[in-house]
Scaffold this motif. Structure first.
Motif, PDB file in Angstrom:
ATOM      1  N   GLY A  77     124.649   8.951  71.134  1.00 55.53           N
ATOM      2  CA  GLY A  77     123.251   9.356  71.287  1.00 55.53           C
ATOM      3  C   GLY A  77     122.343   8.416  70.528  1.00 55.53           C
TER       4      GLY A  77
ATOM      5  N   SER B 270     131.573  14.961  72.772  1.00 55.09           N
ATOM      6  CA  SER B 270     132.606  15.386  73.710  1.00 55.09           C
ATOM      7  C   SER B 270     133.905  15.566  72.937  1.00 55.09           C
TER       8      SER B 270
ATOM      9  N   ASP C 176     118.813  13.037  70.104  1.00 57.43           N
ATOM     10  CA  ASP C 176     119.623  13.427  71.263  1.00 57.43           C
ATOM     11  C   ASP C 176     121.046  12.958  71.024  1.00 57.43           C
ATOM     12  N   TYR C 177     121.934  13.890  70.722  1.00 61.91           N
ATOM     13  CA  TYR C 177     123.342  13.573  70.506  1.00 61.91           C
ATOM     14  C   TYR C 177     124.192  14.390  71.466  1.00 61.91           C
ATOM     15  N   ILE C 178     125.251  13.790  71.942  1.00 61.91           N
ATOM     16  CA  ILE C 178     126.236  14.486  72.770  1.00 61.91           C
ATOM     17  C   ILE C 178     127.603  14.265  72.151  1.00 61.91           C
TER      18      ILE C 178
ATOM     19  N   GLY D  46     125.921  19.479  73.307  1.00 61.13           N
ATOM     20  CA  GLY D  46     124.700  18.699  73.154  1.00 61.13           C
ATOM     21  C   GLY D  46     123.886  19.183  71.970  1.00 61.13           C
ATOM     22  N   TRP D  47     123.482  18.253  71.120  1.00 58.05           N
ATOM     23  CA  TRP D  47     122.650  18.586  69.957  1.00 58.05           C
ATOM     24  C   TRP D  47     121.334  17.828  70.082  1.00 58.05           C
ATOM     25  N   ARG D  48     120.253  18.576  70.150  1.00 62.94           N
ATOM     26  CA  ARG D  48     118.924  17.977  70.273  1.00 62.94           C
ATOM     27  C   ARG D  48     117.994  18.607  69.235  1.00 62.94           C
TER      28      ARG D  48
ATOM     29  N   GLU E 129     132.099  19.621  75.968  1.00 66.54           N
ATOM     30  CA  GLU E 129     130.932  18.814  75.643  1.00 66.54           C
ATOM     31  C   GLU E 129     129.877  19.679  74.976  1.00 66.54           C
TER      32      GLU E 129
END
Length: 198
Positions: free
Chosen positions: A48, A76, A72-74, A92-94, A90
């Motif tokens: 991200g 997995s 914005d980090y993803i 998602g961290w936003r 997965e």
């Protein structure tokens, strides 16, 4: 980029690519449903970027700045081997991370600074791995795959006074943190033998 006579506009991009591996296997072969509780090889791929915009205005006597960062980090999660442990594939961290600061120098022997900033902490693969660590039989631990990233807000101040020729100075620091979804440990004390359920 210059923004007026005393202003400056900054734009930043900070990419992130990170890979980590956590592995745990028990020596005896266990075919029972609890097998996945003791055995797992898990790989976390985190990617991200952070995008930031900040405006600074001031001179030698005082300076004010304010900005905003978008994160914005993803992450997995990959099982290197199938040990029958169900995990989210997965995550998602936003987050929107504001920041601001003010510095004031009434004289060359005095300085006042107040700042606010926000930051995040993403859980590690070990903290998200739902595998029992029985290295110490008296203190068992297991991860939590449902962890969220921690969001910390920090407000602080720094003040300095000095008498110049005398060489004596006084520094005062004030700092406070407020964390949402903090990542920590929960301790459970059981009075007798306990069965672990997967």
């Amino acid at each position: 980029e210059a923004w007026g006579k005393r202003g400056l506009l900054e734009w930043t991009v900070s990419p992130l690519v990170q890979q980590s591996l956590a592995e745990q296997r028990s020596s005896p072969v266990d075919t029972s449903p609890r097998y996945g509780l003791y055995n797992q090889a898990l790989q976390q791929n985190l990617s991200g970027a952070q995008y930031g915009l900040r405006y600074r205005w001031g001179d030698e006597r005082q300076e004010f700045s304010m900005g905003l960062q978008r994160q914005d980090y993803i992450a997995s999660l990959e099982e290197v081997a199938d040990f029958r442990v169900k995990l989210p594939r997965e995550v998602g961290w936003r987050a929107m991370l504001p920041n601001a600061s003010w510095r004031y120098n009434p004289t060359k022997f005095q300085q006042y600074r107040i700042f606010y900033r926000s930051s995040t902490q993403t859980p590690s693969v070990q903290q998200m791995q739902p595998v029992l660590d029985n290295t110490n039989p008296l203190s068992l631990s297991v991860g939590n795959p449902d962890l969220e990233q921690a969001l910390t807000n920090t407000l602080g101040g720094r003040f300095r006074w000095s008498d110049g020729p005398g060489g004596r100075s006084v520094f005062v620091f004030i700092n406070g943190n407020l964390t949402q979804d903090a990542i920590g440990n929960e301790n459970l004390v059981v009075p007798a033998d306990t069965n672990l359920k997967n």
